[in-house]
Scaffold this motif. Sequence first.
Motif, PDB file in Angstrom:
ATOM      1  N   VAL A  89      54.201 -10.275  66.681  1.00  0.00           N
ATOM      2  CA  VAL A  89      55.112 -10.158  65.536  1.00  0.00           C
ATOM      3  C   VAL A  89      55.311 -11.528  64.900  1.00  0.00           C
ATOM      4  O   VAL A  89      55.259 -11.667  63.667  1.00  0.00           O
ATOM      5  N   ALA A  90      55.521 -12.560  65.717  1.00  0.00           N
ATOM      6  CA  ALA A  90      55.716 -13.909  65.193  1.00  0.00           C
ATOM      7  C   ALA A  90      54.469 -14.392  64.448  1.00  0.00           C
ATOM      8  O   ALA A  90      54.571 -14.963  63.354  1.00  0.00           O
ATOM      9  N   VAL A  91      53.292 -14.166  65.012  1.00  0.00           N
ATOM     10  CA  VAL A  91      52.051 -14.586  64.356  1.00  0.00           C
ATOM     11  C   VAL A  91      51.866 -13.829  63.044  1.00  0.00           C
ATOM     12  O   VAL A  91      51.473 -14.423  62.032  1.00  0.00           O
ATOM     13  N   THR A  92      52.163 -12.548  63.029  1.00  0.00           N
ATOM     14  CA  THR A  92      52.029 -11.754  61.810  1.00  0.00           C
ATOM     15  C   THR A  92      52.947 -12.289  60.713  1.00  0.00           C
ATOM     16  O   THR A  92      52.531 -12.424  59.553  1.00  0.00           O
ATOM     17  N   VAL A  93      54.185 -12.612  61.064  1.00  0.00           N
ATOM     18  CA  VAL A  93      55.126 -13.151  60.085  1.00  0.00           C
ATOM     19  C   VAL A  93      54.614 -14.477  59.522  1.00  0.00           C
ATOM     20  O   VAL A  93      54.634 -14.702  58.304  1.00  0.00           O
ATOM     21  N   VAL A  94      54.123 -15.348  60.387  1.00  0.00           N
ATOM     22  CA  VAL A  94      53.624 -16.652  59.940  1.00  0.00           C
ATOM     23  C   VAL A  94      52.410 -16.481  59.031  1.00  0.00           C
ATOM     24  O   VAL A  94      52.328 -17.097  57.963  1.00  0.00           O
ATOM     25  N   VAL A  95      51.461 -15.646  59.418  1.00  0.00           N
ATOM     26  CA  VAL A  95      50.247 -15.465  58.616  1.00  0.00           C
ATOM     27  C   VAL A  95      50.581 -14.822  57.268  1.00  0.00           C
ATOM     28  O   VAL A  95      50.064 -15.251  56.232  1.00  0.00           O
ATOM     29  N   ALA A  97      53.425 -15.008  55.647  1.00  0.00           N
ATOM     30  CA  ALA A  97      54.117 -16.020  54.847  1.00  0.00           C
ATOM     31  C   ALA A  97      53.120 -17.033  54.275  1.00  0.00           C
ATOM     32  O   ALA A  97      53.206 -17.398  53.094  1.00  0.00           O
ATOM     33  N   LEU A  98      52.177 -17.479  55.089  1.00  0.00           N
ATOM     34  CA  LEU A  98      51.161 -18.411  54.589  1.00  0.00           C
ATOM     35  C   LEU A  98      50.309 -17.769  53.493  1.00  0.00           C
ATOM     36  O   LEU A  98      49.961 -18.428  52.503  1.00  0.00           O
ATOM     37  N   VAL A 101      52.352 -17.705  50.235  1.00  0.00           N
ATOM     38  CA  VAL A 101      52.394 -19.039  49.633  1.00  0.00           C
ATOM     39  C   VAL A 101      51.032 -19.385  49.036  1.00  0.00           C
ATOM     40  O   VAL A 101      50.939 -19.973  47.947  1.00  0.00           O
ATOM     41  N   ALA A 102      49.953 -19.021  49.712  1.00  0.00           N
ATOM     42  CA  ALA A 102      48.607 -19.297  49.199  1.00  0.00           C
ATOM     43  C   ALA A 102      48.356 -18.540  47.899  1.00  0.00           C
ATOM     44  O   ALA A 102      47.757 -19.085  46.965  1.00  0.00           O
ATOM     45  N   MET A 103      48.802 -17.288  47.831  1.00  0.00           N
ATOM     46  CA  MET A 103      48.607 -16.516  46.605  1.00  0.00           C
ATOM     47  C   MET A 103      49.381 -17.127  45.430  1.00  0.00           C
ATOM     48  O   MET A 103      48.871 -17.203  44.319  1.00  0.00           O
ATOM     49  N   LEU A 118      43.838 -23.061  56.584  1.00  0.00           N
ATOM     50  CA  LEU A 118      44.936 -23.087  57.557  1.00  0.00           C
ATOM     51  C   LEU A 118      45.217 -21.686  58.096  1.00  0.00           C
ATOM     52  O   LEU A 118      45.460 -21.506  59.294  1.00  0.00           O
ATOM     53  N   ILE A 119      45.149 -20.688  57.237  1.00  0.00           N
ATOM     54  CA  ILE A 119      45.339 -19.306  57.677  1.00  0.00           C
ATOM     55  C   ILE A 119      44.230 -18.910  58.643  1.00  0.00           C
ATOM     56  O   ILE A 119      44.473 -18.280  59.676  1.00  0.00           O
ATOM     57  N   SER A 120      42.997 -19.302  58.325  1.00  0.00           N
ATOM     58  CA  SER A 120      41.863 -19.004  59.219  1.00  0.00           C
ATOM     59  C   SER A 120      42.052 -19.658  60.578  1.00  0.00           C
ATOM     60  O   SER A 120      41.781 -19.048  61.618  1.00  0.00           O
TER      61      SER A 120
END
Length: 157
Positions: A89-95, A97-98, A101-103, A118-120
């Motif tokens: 869940v934490a990793v999903t939220v971070v990815v 969010a990134l 921001v990237a979009m 960075l997402i990769s």
Amino acid sequence: MADAPPGSQTGPSGPGSPPLPAGPAAAPEPLPPELQSANASKDDRTLAMIAHLLGLAGFIGPLVLYLLKKDTASAYVKFHVKQSLFYQVAVTVVVVALMMVAMVGMVLTRGWCFLFPLISLAVLGNLGYLIVAAVQTSNGKDFEYYWIGPWVRRSMM
């Protein structure tokens, strides 16, 4: 003010407060016996390994395993399933969010955004960490995710 014994440090309120941990960081607390792999059966270690590997499917895999085994599993299995679930869940939220921001960065700059590499890296690091967790639990070694493991342990007590 009374002097403290040599080699000990006192807290901010003086000699009556508990001593501060020695060194730059305190050692992590050992796992309670019911969460140690040495006390887990082979089947429990296998289920713990599966819980970590189900993280390859995102948080849905550990969630399904938790819902199936929450009433019948040992504390060891529940600990690893919850760790895997909350970590995913934490990793999903971070990815996510990134990616958002990237979009926004792509729209504003009308070009390539520096956050995609960075997402990769975050996704590849997640996969590597899942594999490490699965291998360690399969081999009978204690494993805790950083930040997530101690939090899950405290929530189970």
